[in-house]
Motif scaffolding. Structure first.
Motif, PDB file in Angstrom:
ATOM      1  N   UNK A 174       0.841  -1.206   0.000  1.00 10.25           N
ATOM      2  CA  UNK A 174       0.000   0.000   0.000  1.00 10.25           C
ATOM      3  C   UNK A 174       0.876   1.257   0.000  1.00 10.25           C
ATOM      4  N   UNK A 175       1.918   1.235   0.842  1.00  9.03           N
ATOM      5  CA  UNK A 175       2.832   2.389   0.909  1.00  9.03           C
ATOM      6  C   UNK A 175       3.557   2.566  -0.413  1.00  9.03           C
ATOM      7  N   UNK A 176       3.991   1.465  -0.997  1.00  4.75           N
ATOM      8  CA  UNK A 176       4.680   1.521  -2.281  1.00  4.75           C
ATOM      9  C   UNK A 176       3.792   2.128  -3.354  1.00  4.75           C
ATOM     10  N   UNK A 177       2.520   1.804  -3.300  1.00  2.00           N
ATOM     11  CA  UNK A 177       1.567   2.362  -4.256  1.00  2.00           C
ATOM     12  C   UNK A 177       1.416   3.861  -4.045  1.00  2.00           C
ATOM     13  N   UNK A 178       1.373   4.291  -2.784  1.00  2.00           N
ATOM     14  CA  UNK A 178       1.282   5.731  -2.491  1.00  2.00           C
ATOM     15  C   UNK A 178       2.503   6.468  -3.041  1.00  2.00           C
ATOM     16  N   UNK A 179       3.673   5.871  -2.900  1.00  2.00           N
ATOM     17  CA  UNK A 179       4.901   6.491  -3.394  1.00  2.00           C
ATOM     18  C   UNK A 179       4.851   6.599  -4.917  1.00  2.00           C
ATOM     19  N   UNK A 180       4.374   5.553  -5.564  1.00  2.63           N
ATOM     20  CA  UNK A 180       4.247   5.576  -7.025  1.00  2.63           C
ATOM     21  C   UNK A 180       3.280   6.665  -7.480  1.00  2.63           C
ATOM     22  N   UNK A 181       2.308   6.971  -6.613  1.00  2.46           N
ATOM     23  CA  UNK A 181       1.318   7.995  -6.942  1.00  2.46           C
ATOM     24  C   UNK A 181       1.731   9.395  -6.508  1.00  2.46           C
ATOM     25  N   UNK A 182       2.971   9.531  -6.050  1.00 11.69           N
ATOM     26  CA  UNK A 182       3.470  10.878  -5.782  1.00 11.69           C
ATOM     27  C   UNK A 182       3.926  11.178  -4.375  1.00 11.69           C
ATOM     28  N   UNK A 183       3.685  10.273  -3.413  1.00 10.23           N
ATOM     29  CA  UNK A 183       4.125  10.541  -2.043  1.00 10.23           C
ATOM     30  C   UNK A 183       5.648  10.469  -1.972  1.00 10.23           C
ATOM     31  N   UNK A 184       6.267  11.513  -1.427  1.00 13.53           N
ATOM     32  CA  UNK A 184       7.723  11.551  -1.296  1.00 13.53           C
ATOM     33  C   UNK A 184       8.199  10.405  -0.396  1.00 13.53           C
ATOM     34  N   UNK A 185       9.279   9.733  -0.804  1.00 15.46           N
ATOM     35  CA  UNK A 185       9.777   8.573  -0.050  1.00 15.46           C
ATOM     36  C   UNK A 185      10.109   8.940   1.395  1.00 15.46           C
ATOM     37  N   UNK A 186      10.801  10.058   1.587  1.00 14.25           N
ATOM     38  CA  UNK A 186      11.182  10.478   2.940  1.00 14.25           C
ATOM     39  C   UNK A 186       9.955  10.762   3.787  1.00 14.25           C
ATOM     40  N   UNK A 187       8.931  11.382   3.179  1.00 17.01           N
ATOM     41  CA  UNK A 187       7.700  11.654   3.918  1.00 17.01           C
ATOM     42  C   UNK A 187       6.986  10.354   4.265  1.00 17.01           C
ATOM     43  N   UNK A 188       7.032   9.391   3.355  1.00 22.01           N
ATOM     44  CA  UNK A 188       6.409   8.088   3.619  1.00 22.01           C
ATOM     45  C   UNK A 188       7.120   7.386   4.768  1.00 22.01           C
ATOM     46  N   UNK A 189       8.447   7.506   4.813  1.00 19.28           N
ATOM     47  CA  UNK A 189       9.214   6.901   5.903  1.00 19.28           C
ATOM     48  C   UNK A 189       8.831   7.524   7.232  1.00 19.28           C
ATOM     49  N   UNK A 190       8.748   8.851   7.279  1.00 18.80           N
ATOM     50  CA  UNK A 190       8.371   9.534   8.522  1.00 18.80           C
ATOM     51  C   UNK A 190       6.966   9.141   8.971  1.00 18.80           C
ATOM     52  N   UNK A 191       6.103   8.906   8.002  1.00 22.55           N
ATOM     53  CA  UNK A 191       4.702   8.614   8.304  1.00 22.55           C
ATOM     54  C   UNK A 191       4.471   7.160   8.710  1.00 22.55           C
ATOM     55  N   UNK A 192       5.185   6.220   8.057  1.00 27.22           N
ATOM     56  CA  UNK A 192       4.844   4.801   8.221  1.00 27.22           C
ATOM     57  C   UNK A 192       5.936   3.921   8.841  1.00 27.22           C
ATOM     58  N   UNK A 193       7.198   4.284   8.694  1.00 22.07           N
ATOM     59  CA  UNK A 193       8.269   3.350   9.064  1.00 22.07           C
ATOM     60  C   UNK A 193       8.320   3.085  10.562  1.00 22.07           C
ATOM     61  N   UNK A 194       8.657   1.852  10.911  1.00 19.53           N
ATOM     62  CA  UNK A 194       8.814   1.452  12.306  1.00 19.53           C
ATOM     63  C   UNK A 194      10.261   1.586  12.774  1.00 19.53           C
ATOM     64  N   UNK A 195      11.163   1.857  11.836  1.00 16.44           N
ATOM     65  CA  UNK A 195      12.584   1.942  12.155  1.00 16.44           C
ATOM     66  C   UNK A 195      12.936   3.348  12.647  1.00 16.44           C
ATOM     67  N   UNK A 196      13.884   3.462  13.609  1.00 16.65           N
ATOM     68  CA  UNK A 196      14.284   4.798  14.090  1.00 16.65           C
ATOM     69  C   UNK A 196      14.776   5.732  12.985  1.00 16.65           C
TER      70      UNK A 196
END
Length: 246
Positions: free
Chosen positions: A130-152
């Motif tokens: 789902x996140x990968x699809x959002x990125x393909x549709x224009x979501x910036x990778x760094x913003x996606x990481x801040x929003x969804x990632x579980x890693x520090x």
């Protein structure tokens, strides 16, 4: 040899220039004492410490239970460190062993290739897609990481910085090797969860064995020390009753 000048005496206990230099070595900003007044101040402190020590002995503070408990802890820690030192003394390596270690690991541990990458870590493959699809549709990778990632690393937009080949877990490394610079991987499963990897850069530097010989030797020595340490621990464990509650 420099004369070990006598600086003071406290009830017959001699305080020398050597004692002063030993005290000086333990001071982080030692340069500020590099004057006659500074040396005198340190000498005064040595006198004060000797007075304190002699006073403590007169009061038999070294017989206090709390002191003996702390002293035993210090002795145990020193003994563990000494035992470790004795183990490491039995480790010897030679140039041929070091060279063979390099040859066996030059494509992994000592690879001249480095990666600069970012990732997003989640615990579910469907969520990763789902996140990968959002990125393909224009979501910036760094913003996606801040929003969804579980890693520090999310705090830095998922950035993992620059690292050599082979330092990451095998699945992550395999994922890196499936993409080119600027590309984003499909979800990659590892023991930590599902990664979406973005390869920001990849470089191969020119190096040969002689360039990193000291690094190879240090790494190989640490490996051999760890092997010897575990060998001794495993042998000791055979005659010990160990109960673990974790």
């Amino acid at each position: 040899m420099t004369e070990n000048k006598l600086l003071a005496e406290v009830n017959g206990v001699k305080i020398t220039q050597k004692d002063l230099f030993e005290l000086l070595q333990g001071i982080e900003d030692r340069d500020r004492f590099n004057t006659p007044d500074g040396f005198n101040a340190l000498a005064d402190e040595l006198v004060n410490q000797e007075l304190l020590l002699q006073g403590a002995k007169k009061k038999a503070l070294d017989k206090d239970i709390e002191f003996e408990e702390e002293l035993n802890k210090v002795r145990d820690n020193m003994l563990k460190n000494y035992a470790m030192h004795k183990i490491f003394m039995d480790v010897s390596i030679n140039d041929d062993d070091v060279r063979k270690y390099y040859d066996d690991n030059k494509d992994t541990i000592f690879s001249p290739m480095t990666y600069t990458a970012s990732h997003i870590l989640v615990d579910d493959e469907a969520k990763a897609n789902e996140i990968l699809e959002e990125i393909k549709n224009g979501l910036d990778f760094a913003e996606a990481a801040k929003k969804y990632s579980l890693d520090p690393s999310k705090e830095n937009g998922g950035s993992l910085g620059t690292f050599p080949k082979g330092i990451m877990v095998e699945e992550f490394q395999d994922g890196l090797d499936t993409i080119e610079v600027g590309e984003i991987s499909k979800p990659v499963k590892s023991q930590f969860g599902y990664h979406i990897i973005k390869l920001d850069d990849k470089q191969t530097s020119e190096q040969n064995y002689d360039d990193i010989k000291d690094q190879v030797r240090n790494t190989y020595e640490m490996v051999k020390r760890q092997e010897k340490y575990l060998e001794v621990i495993n042998e000791l464990a055979k005659d010990a009753e160990v109960k673990k509650y974790y």
